[in-house]
Enzyme design. Structure first.
Site, PDB file in Angstrom:
ATOM      1  N   PHE A 361       4.893   9.782   6.775  1.00 53.22           N
ATOM      2  CA  PHE A 361       4.114   9.886   5.548  1.00 53.22           C
ATOM      3  C   PHE A 361       4.712  10.883   4.567  1.00 53.22           C
ATOM      4  O   PHE A 361       4.476  10.815   3.368  1.00 53.22           O
ATOM      5  CB  PHE A 361       2.683  10.330   5.876  1.00 53.22           C
ATOM      6  CG  PHE A 361       2.621  11.656   6.566  1.00 53.22           C
ATOM      7  CD1 PHE A 361       2.619  12.828   5.835  1.00 53.22           C
ATOM      8  CD2 PHE A 361       2.593  11.738   7.946  1.00 53.22           C
ATOM      9  CE1 PHE A 361       2.589  14.058   6.461  1.00 53.22           C
ATOM     10  CE2 PHE A 361       2.549  12.958   8.585  1.00 53.22           C
ATOM     11  CZ  PHE A 361       2.555  14.119   7.843  1.00 53.22           C
ATOM     12  N   ASP A 475      -5.367   5.653  14.278  1.00 56.09           N
ATOM     13  CA  ASP A 475      -4.130   6.406  14.517  1.00 56.09           C
ATOM     14  C   ASP A 475      -4.413   7.700  15.280  1.00 56.09           C
ATOM     15  O   ASP A 475      -3.883   8.761  14.955  1.00 56.09           O
ATOM     16  CB  ASP A 475      -3.434   6.710  13.193  1.00 56.09           C
ATOM     17  CG  ASP A 475      -1.941   7.014  13.365  1.00 56.09           C
ATOM     18  OD1 ASP A 475      -1.396   6.678  14.439  1.00 56.09           O
ATOM     19  OD2 ASP A 475      -1.326   7.576  12.450  1.00 56.09           O
TER      20      ASP A 475
END
Length: 669
Positions: A361, A475
Site C-alpha cells: 500500500f 485482511d
C-alpha cells in the site's frame, strides 16, 4: 578523494554518525564544546554546533558547494561532491591539481572556528584556503528570524519587505533578538505573491522540504498551495537551476553572500505589493471583469433566443461530485482533515528515520504533531493496490467504529496525489515484529500471547456483530495487529473491509485481494467471503502465535507438502500437539491446558468448510473455557491423508504431556 564525510541510517535510529569534535583547548586534546557535522534533518547543510545550539551554518548544498561558503578561492583548488539517498549522506572533495597539492585537512579549533587547509608541494607548507566564521554575519542567525544580515551595511541587520521588528526599541539599539514579524498575515490563497532576493546565502534548512525533480515554477505553485510555506528556491543551481526547496513558518540565518549567492523568493501578502504594481493589477482585474460581463451577457442573450425556438429543453448534465464531498454527504462523523504540510513537518518530511514499516500500500511513518501528540501516518503510494475507493472505504469505516481492540483513526489528508491516513501511534509496532523474531519473541510470554489472542477475538466479534455496521475485514494478519504500550492488540488497515447487510451471509468478488497464508480456500479460489473468512485468518494467527512460525513459507520437515496448518493438524492427529509450541515458551503444567485449548480453537477456526468454523462470539467463549469444544476437521489447503482414529467426544484431557494426550472434545472450566 582526500576527505569524505558520511552519515548512514539503520532502521529507525541514525548511526553510525561521523563528525568532528574540537579539542578542549589548544593544549588539551580532550573532547571540546564544538562539533562539525552534516545536518540532514531537512535539506543537507554543514553546521558547527556548540552543545545543542548551532554556532555556524554553511547554508544548504546547491549542486556545487554549500551555499554560504565563499567559492572564489575554493574552486581553484578543489572539486566538491555530495550524494544523498534514503540510506545516508556522502560528502567529499578532491584536489584539482595534484602537482601543486597533495593533501587537504579540516581543522576545528577549540573556539569553534573551522579551517580548510591544503598542503602546498611548491612551498612545502600548509595553505589556509578558507576559514569561518569570518565576520559577525557568519555567526548563526545574528539578526534572528525574517531578516537579512549584511556586513557591508550599518547597521548590519535589515528586516525583509513586509516585516517589522518584533521589539522595535531593542532593534534600534542593535539588539536583534526576537527578529521580525509580518505586518500583514498571509491570506493563504493565490492573492499572496513572492518577493525575489538575489545574492543570498539561503536560510538554514533543518525544517525544510525538498524535491530534486521539480522545476522552479512547480516549486512556486506547491508553496502557494501550502498555507505554512513562506519561501522557495532552487535546490540545485547547476544548468540554470532545478529542484525545489521550501521553507515553512519563520526563516533564519539569511545573509548577503560575500561573492555570489543564490535567489530566494519570500512569500508576502497581496497588500505588501508596490502601490504602482497594485494599481496595474487592479486595472487588469477591472478590464477582465468588464470583458467577462460583456461576453456573459452576449452568451445569455444568444442562449435565451435559441431556447425559445426549441420544443423541449435539453437535459441538464450534472457535474460529477468529488468523492471527498460524497463522503461528507454520506457520513457526517468524518475524522479531522489535516493539512498536508502539518503531517509533512510532523514526520520530518517522511524521512526514513521515522519510517515504521512498508508494504504494497505504501509506507507508515511515525510523527509528532505541534501539540506533542504522537501519530502514525499511512502514506499510500501512487502504485498502491489500495486506490481511491479503498482509501474512501477505510476512512468511512474507521469513522464509525470505536472499540478498544481497533486502532483509532485521528484523521486524513488529501492533496493532489497524496492520500494520508493519520492513526494513533502504537509504540510497540505490530504483532509480527515480535512473534517471528527469536530475540523479541522472548518479550511475549504465554500470558501476553493469550491476552493478545483474546483481544483480537473481541475486536473481530465487535466487527461481526456488535458494531452499528457488520464488517468483514478480509485482511486479518499479524502485521495488521498493532500493539500499544500495554501490549493491547488493535486491529488496523480497513482498506479491504466490506459492509454486510443485517441478513447477508456471504458475498462474492472477482477481485480477490488479501494476503496469502491468511486467506481461506473459498475466498482464494472462488472469491467468496463472509464472517467465516475472518475466522479462518484469526485461526492462522493463533497457530502462528503458538508456534512462533509463519504459515506462509513453512514446510513440515517430515511432510514437505504441508504448510504450518497442515503440520499442526498432523501433530494433533498423532496426539503430539504440544510439539507445535514455540521453544521460547514455558511449557509448565499450569499452562499446557491453556495452550492445548488455543491449539484446539485455532484448528476449529481454520477448517476447510466455512460452515464448520465457529463464529467469533463462540470463539471468545471457547477461549474463556466456557464452551464445549467439538472435534475439528482437516484445515483448509491440507494435502495429506487423515489417519486419525475416532475417539469419544466426551473424553477429557487427563494428563497434559506431549506424548499422552487424547484429541477429541475439550471442556475446560
Amino acid at each position: 578523494m582526500l576527505f569524505k564525510y558520511v552519515e548512514t541510517c539503520f532502521g529507525a535510529k541514525p548511526g553510525p554518525y561521523q563528525y568532528l569534535t574540537s579539542w578542549r583547548d589548544k593544549n588539551d586534546p580532550a573532547e571540546g564544546e564544538f562539533s562539525f557535522m552534516i545536518d540532514t534533518k531537512g535539506y543537507p547543510q554543514q553546521v558547527t554546533t556548540n552543545g545543542t545550539k548551532i554556532f555556524y551554518s554553511t547554508g544548504p548544498w546547491n549542486g556545487y558547494i554549500f551555499s554560504g561558503v565563499s567559492s572564489d578561492r575554493m574552486f581553484r583548488f578543489l572539486n566538491f561532491s555530495l550524494e544523498f539517498t534514503n540510506k545516508g549522506v556522502s560528502y567529499g572533495y578532491e584536489t584539482l591539481d595534484s602537482s601543486m597539492l597533495s593533501r587537504t585537512m579540516l581543522k576545528l579549533n577549540p573556539g569553534g572556528a573551522t579551517e580548510r587547509v591544503l598542503w602546498s608541494k611548491e612551498r612545502q607548507s600548509w595553505d589556509t584556503v578558507y576559514s569561518y566564521p569570518l565576520d559577525q554575519c557568519e555567526y548563526f542567525s545574528t539578526c534572528d528570524v525574517n531578516s537579512i544580515c549584511n556586513v557591508n551595511n550599518v547597521p548590519i541587520c535589515e528586516w525583509l519587505q513586509g516585516f517589522t521588528p518584533k521589539f522595535q526599541a531593542k532593534w534600534d539599539s542593535h539588539d536583534w533578538s526576537g527578529g521580525c514579524v509580518r505586518r500583514t498575515n498571509l491570506s493563504c490563497d493565490y492573492g499572496d505573491w513572492f518577493k525575489k532576493y538575489t545574492g543570498i546565502k539561503l536560510p538554514e534548512t533543518s525544517s525544510s522540504w525538498f524535491n530534486r525533480s521539480l522545476s522552479l515554477k512547480e516549486c512556486k505553485t506547491l508553496c502557494l498551495r501550502n498555507c505554512s510555506c513562506t519561501a522557495y528556491a532552487n535546490s540545485d543551481i547547476r544548468d540554470g537551476g532545478s529542484g525545489c526547496l521550501l521553507w515553512f513558518h519563520d526563516i533564519a540565518d539569511m545573509r548577503k553572500h560575500p561573492d555570489r549567492g543564490q535567489e530566494i523568493h519570500i512569500r508576502l501578502s497581496f497588500s505588501e505589493r508596490d502601490p504602482r504594481s497594485y494599481k496595474k493589477r487592479l486595472a487588469r482585474i477591472v478590464v477582465g471583469l468588464v470583458s467577462f460581463i460583456v461576453v456573459l451577457t452576449i452568451l445569455v442573450w444568444a442562449t435565451s433566443k435559441r431556447m425559445k425556438g426549441m420544443k423541449q429543453p435539453k437535459p441538464v448534465v450534472k457535474k460529477a461530485i468529488p468523492w471527498k464531498h460524497m463522503m461528507e454527504k454520506e457520513n457526517s462523523s468524518l475524522p479531522k482533515m489535516f493539512d498536508f504540510s502539518t503531517i509533512d513537518i510532523a514526520t520530518n518530511h517522511f524521512s526514513n528515520t521515522n519510517k515504521l514499516g512498508e508494504g504494497g500500500f505504501g509506507t507508515v511513518h511515525q510523527g509528532k504533531l505541534i501539540d506533542g501528540q504522537e501519530i502514525a501516518v499511512k502514506r499510500l503510494s501512487k502504485t498502491s493496490r489500495q486506490g481511491t475507493e479503498e482509501f474512501k472505504n477505510e476512512v468511512k469505516l474507521m469513522a464509525t467504529l470505536q472499540h478498544r481492540n481497533l486502532v483509532k483513526l485521528l484523521g486524513c489528508s488529501i492533496q493532489q496525489d497524496e492520500k494520508l491516513l493519520i492513526y494513533e501511534f502504537m509504540p510497540n509496532r505490530s504483532l509480527d515484529y515480535f512473534i517471528f523474531d527469536t530475540m523479541r519473541g522472548k518479550l511475549l510470554d504465554w500470558a501476553k500471547r493469550l491476552k493478545i489472542i483474546e483481544g483480537i477475538a473481541r475486536g473481530l466479534m465487535y466487527l461481526h456483530q456488535d458494531s452499528r455496521l457488520r464488517i468483514i475485514h478480509r485482511d486479518i494478519k499479524t502485521s495488521n495487529i498493532l500493539l500499544d504500550d500495554n501490549m493491547t492488540p488493535k486491529i488496523s488497515d480497513f482498506g479491504l473491509a466490506r459492509i454486510f447487510g443485517i441478513d447477508q451471509a456471504e458475498a462474492n468478488t472477482s477481485r480477490v485481494m488479501g494476503t496469502h497464508g491468511y486467506m481461506p480456500p473459498e475466498y482464494a479460489v472462488h472469491g467468496s467471503f463472509s464472517t467465516k473468512s475472518d475466522v479462518f485468518s484469526f485461526g492462522v494467527i493463533v497457530i502462528e502465535m503458538i508456534s512462533g512460525r509463519k504459515n506462509r513459507g513453512f514446510h513440515d520437515p517430515h511432510h514437505h507438502l504441508l504448510n504450518l496448518l497442515g503440520h499442526a493438524w498432523r501433530l494433533w492427529n498423532e496426539e503430539r500437539p504440544l510439539e507445535l509450541m514455540d521453544e521460547i515458551l514455558d511449557d509448565g503444567g499450569d499452562l499446557c491446558l491453556e495452550i492445548l485449548r488455543c491449539i484446539h480453537v485455532g484448528l476449529l477456526c481454520v477448517q476447510q468448510n466455512p460452515e464448520n468454523r465457529p463464529n467469533m462470539s463462540s470463539v471468545v467463549l471457547m477461549l474463556n473455557g466456557e464452551k464445549l469444544l467439538p472435534k475439528p476437521s482437516e484445515p483448509g489447503f491440507y494435502i495429506g491423508k487423515d489417519n486419525i482414529a475416532d475417539t469419544e467426544s466426551s473424553k477429557q484431557y487427563e494428563k497434559c504431556s506431549v506424548n499422552e494426550v487424547s484429541i477429541s472434545s475439550l471442556e475446560v472450566r
